[in-house]
Write a protein that holds these residues in place. Structure first.
Motif, PDB file in Angstrom:
ATOM      1  N   ILE A 213      35.582  36.073  45.878  1.00 21.11           N
ATOM      2  CA  ILE A 213      35.832  36.863  44.668  1.00 21.11           C
ATOM      3  C   ILE A 213      35.490  38.330  44.915  1.00 21.11           C
TER       4      ILE A 213
ATOM      5  N   GLY B 104      38.017  39.898  47.114  1.00 15.56           N
ATOM      6  CA  GLY B 104      39.237  40.112  46.331  1.00 15.56           C
ATOM      7  C   GLY B 104      39.114  41.347  45.458  1.00 15.56           C
TER       8      GLY B 104
ATOM      9  N   TYR C 144      39.610  44.441  47.409  1.00 13.80           N
ATOM     10  CA  TYR C 144      41.020  44.710  47.715  1.00 13.80           C
ATOM     11  C   TYR C 144      41.723  45.359  46.524  1.00 13.80           C
ATOM     12  N   ILE C 145      41.368  44.899  45.309  1.00 12.83           N
ATOM     13  CA  ILE C 145      42.062  45.397  44.112  1.00 12.83           C
ATOM     14  C   ILE C 145      41.510  46.761  43.670  1.00 12.83           C
TER      15      ILE C 145
ATOM     16  N   MET D 236      45.140  53.440  39.114  1.00 12.95           N
ATOM     17  CA  MET D 236      45.936  53.080  37.935  1.00 12.95           C
ATOM     18  C   MET D 236      45.230  53.517  36.656  1.00 12.95           C
TER      19      MET D 236
ATOM     20  N   ALA E 257      46.164  45.599  47.116  1.00 16.18           N
ATOM     21  CA  ALA E 257      46.074  45.049  45.766  1.00 16.18           C
ATOM     22  C   ALA E 257      46.864  43.746  45.664  1.00 16.18           C
TER      23      ALA E 257
ATOM     24  N   GLY F  38      44.972  40.941  47.249  1.00 11.83           N
ATOM     25  CA  GLY F  38      43.860  40.527  46.390  1.00 11.83           C
ATOM     26  C   GLY F  38      44.347  39.686  45.220  1.00 11.83           C
ATOM     27  N   PHE F  39      45.441  40.129  44.576  1.00 20.14           N
ATOM     28  CA  PHE F  39      45.974  39.402  43.415  1.00 20.14           C
ATOM     29  C   PHE F  39      46.505  38.033  43.819  1.00 20.14           C
TER      30      PHE F  39
ATOM     31  N   LYS G 149      43.346  35.851  46.507  1.00 18.67           N
ATOM     32  CA  LYS G 149      41.902  35.758  46.271  1.00 18.67           C
ATOM     33  C   LYS G 149      41.647  35.215  44.869  1.00 18.67           C
ATOM     34  N   PRO G 150      40.598  34.369  44.725  1.00 21.84           N
ATOM     35  CA  PRO G 150      40.339  33.703  43.444  1.00 21.84           C
ATOM     36  C   PRO G 150      39.608  34.592  42.447  1.00 21.84           C
ATOM     37  N   VAL G 151      40.112  35.793  42.207  1.00 26.90           N
ATOM     38  CA  VAL G 151      39.424  36.717  41.296  1.00 26.90           C
ATOM     39  C   VAL G 151      39.662  36.270  39.851  1.00 26.90           C
ATOM     40  N   PRO G 152      38.604  36.043  39.077  1.00 31.31           N
ATOM     41  CA  PRO G 152      38.814  35.638  37.679  1.00 31.31           C
ATOM     42  C   PRO G 152      39.447  36.760  36.865  1.00 31.31           C
TER      43      PRO G 152
ATOM     44  N   LYS H 149      42.470  37.851  37.041  1.00 28.26           N
ATOM     45  CA  LYS H 149      43.387  38.720  37.782  1.00 28.26           C
ATOM     46  C   LYS H 149      44.785  38.752  37.156  1.00 28.26           C
TER      47      LYS H 149
ATOM     48  N   TYR I 257      48.840  45.966  34.559  1.00 28.08           N
ATOM     49  CA  TYR I 257      49.498  46.871  35.509  1.00 28.08           C
ATOM     50  C   TYR I 257      50.984  46.981  35.178  1.00 28.08           C
TER      51      TYR I 257
END
Lengths: 306, 279
Positions: A19, A22, A25-26, A33, B97, B100-101, B104-107, B109, B116
């Protein structure tokens, strides 16, 4: 329920690491943005309630800017010009690009056809300012290419950009010249996506090309038409570069458009608050266009399913 | 199967089809005509627009004049720097980005991704004034950064994500088991696999940055920081009637995207056909 909830809460160290990676990366996209897309909208909304010239801090004046919008002659004229501009450019470029794409896809599946597609696309890559410069010279009343042609045909020369009646349509012609290739590419991809057996069946049934166009091709291309009309309206609503370079809003105020008015209010009159109010109205109009398109899409889908 | 395809291809000759071919050809000629005229005048030594053969000068004098005397050299340099910087920044940030989206397990997202996408609906004029104020406050006017940083947008991230789906998870897991680190996996496995998308995105960013006008016009006002379209816009308003030089400038502005188009036509067209492109 509770088991699942607990399982979800108990995150393994590996997952937690994933997480965090991730998020890293974002993160760069998030910062950019937020800074250049999201925060400015809220700032714009805030400025629209203020009197602001950048020299002194913004001064809250409530709805004054909005109250002065509809009585402003410059603004109402520019709005009607913009609508006129949209009504010229959007139907012309949509119909032209549709006809050309369908015709090339059906009857010109040759090297020559793909050459024609490549050529028609070329104006798309010319910058608006370069296009405006070239067309300005072509529109010259004395010796411009178009007037040379008119002279050759024995007609009187026309001052295309200098006359109130012809200035806006002349600008629109440049937009159509530049836009048709773009929409043609989208339509062409759409026609190629229509399964061949659908068209074959129609040919076998003895449908004429015109019948096929109206009863098969056109209905199947409807979602693309919606998209192209929406993109076209939104693009034309924001016309700026062409007007700035070709007419500077003139003659008189006959080519003032909404985007051009925002520019003059903000960067010539330094009236940032008032210009922001106009910009927020533009945003509302564009969101409405999007909304109408989405609703139309949904209805069509439901009809199809029923 | 093959004979069926032929049934659509080969229809009896009709005069209507012939007329259509002529009309399409005519339209294509009309598309090219202004550009041919532009190039022809750029090689003309004339202050009037009535081009005669004796006025044609097959040398690069007008180009030399535009580049050396009328700041087109500076503008060209600035445009190349801004375009290169924009392409690099947009490619890197968008690919990161998208990865990552997608992987990856980003909550939360998906909600962020939808946010976006929503920004694609915002017209440029709405954020122009606040951005002008912000860049002024940050003291970034008349810098390359002011032109490069705002180029990152939702479209690039959306485009990259479409291609990121196709990167197999098994491959990434296998590489991880083999002891391949996070950064190395991204650079040596993911990026090469999404290369076609990177090329398409580079083309779009190139065109957007190269043709960008309103933002550079208001934010970089010093003449040595102007980019090509802005320099172009100042030309004929200077009451010059040197059409040859003006057209040489326009031809220069056109030349770079045109060369790119000739070599990467497929990617240009596929990128647009993908749909949902910001007009």
């Amino acid at each position: 329920m509770t088991v699942a909830g607990r399982a979800r809460r108990r995150v393994s160290p590996r997952t937690r690491r994933q997480i965090i990676i991730g998020l890293l990366y974002i993160l760069p996209s998030f910062v950019l943005m937020m800074t250049f897309n999201v925060i400015p909208i809220f700032l714009s909304a805030f400025f629209s309630f203020t009197k602001y010239n950048m020299a002194s801090p913004p001064e809250w004046i409530g709805l004054d800017n909005y109250a002065r919008l509809f009585t402003n002659r410059v603004l109402t004229e520019s709005l009607s010009n913009t609508v006129r501009y949209v009504l010229i450019t959007v139907p012309a470029q949509t119909v032209l690009s549709l006809l050309i794409a369908v015709f090339i896809a059906e009857h010109m599946k040759t090297r020559y056809g793909s050459l024609m597609r490549s050529v028609i696309f070329i104006p798309v890559i010319v910058s608006l300012i370069a296009s405006a410069t070239v067309w300005n010279i072509m529109y010259q009343p004395k010796g411009g290419l178009i007037n040379q042609l008119l002279e050759f045909l024995g007609a009187q020369p026309v001052n295309f950009l200098g006359k109130k009646a012809s200035a806006l349509p002349s600008v629109a012609v440049v937009a159509i010249w530049k836009g048709t290739g773009y929409y043609m590419v989208i339509y062409y991809a759409g026609v190629m996506n229509i399964p061949t057996d659908v068209r074959e069946a129609a040919i076998v049934d003895g449908a004429t090309p015109v019948q096929r166009f109206f009863h098969i091709t056109l209905p199947l291309l409807r979602p693309i038409t919606y998209m192209i009309v929406t993109l076209g309206i939104i693009g034309s609503f924001q016309v700026f570069d062409l007007v700035y370079k070709m007419t500077g809003g003139g003659p008189g105020r006959s080519t003032y458009t909404v985007a051009y008015v925002i520019y003059t209010f903000a960067f010539q009159d330094k009236n940032y608050g008032y210009a922001s109010a106009v910009a927020i109205c533009l945003l509302v109009v564009i969101l409405l266009i999007h909304l109408i398109q989405t609703v139309c899409f949904k209805e069509k889908d439901e009809v199809k399913q029923a | 199967m093959k004979s069926k395809k032929n049934s659509i291809k080969k229809q009896p000759f009709s005069p209507w089809v012939a007329l259509g071919v002529v009309l399409v050809t005519l339209f294509a000629v009309l598309c090219l005509l202004p550009l041919i005229y532009m190039i022809a005048v750029s090689f003309t030594d004339s202050e009037t627009l009535y081009i005669k053969f004796k006025d044609l000068r097959p040398d690069l004098y007008n180009y030399w004049y535009a580049i050396v005397k009328r700041d087109f050299g500076t503008a060209l340099k600035n445009s190349i720097i801004v375009v290169t910087g924009s392409c690099l920044l947009v490619d890197i940030v968008s690919a990161m980005a998208a990865y990552g989206f997608e992987k990856k397990p980003v909550p939360g997202k998906e909600a962020l991704f939808q946010g976006y996408l929503a920004t694609m609906m915002i017209p440029g004029q709405v954020i122009l004034i606040p951005m002008f104020v912000m860049i002024n406050r940050a003291g970034l006017t008349n810098t390359y950064s002011a032109l490069i940083l705002p180029m990152v947008g939702a479209f690039g991230i959306f485009l990259m994500r479409q291609f990121m789906v196709a990167v197999p998870n098994e491959l990434l897991e296998a590489a991880e088991i083999d002891g391949c680190g996070e950064v190395r996996r991204f650079v040596t496995i993911v990026l090469p696999l999404v290369q076609p998308a990177l090329i398409t995105l580079t083309i779009f960013t190139f065109n957007a940055a190269w043709n960008n006008f309103l933002w550079p016009l208001i934010i970089n006002t010093r003449s040595e920081m102007r980019v090509l379209p802005v320099t172009m816009s100042t030309l004929s308003s200077n009451s010059t009637t040197n059409y040859g030089m003006v057209m040489a400038g326009a031809t220069l502005t056109f030349l770079f995207p045109f060369v790119l188009y000739v070599f990467l036509q497929k990617q240009f067209v596929e990128g647009i056909a993908l749909g949902g492109v910001k007009g």
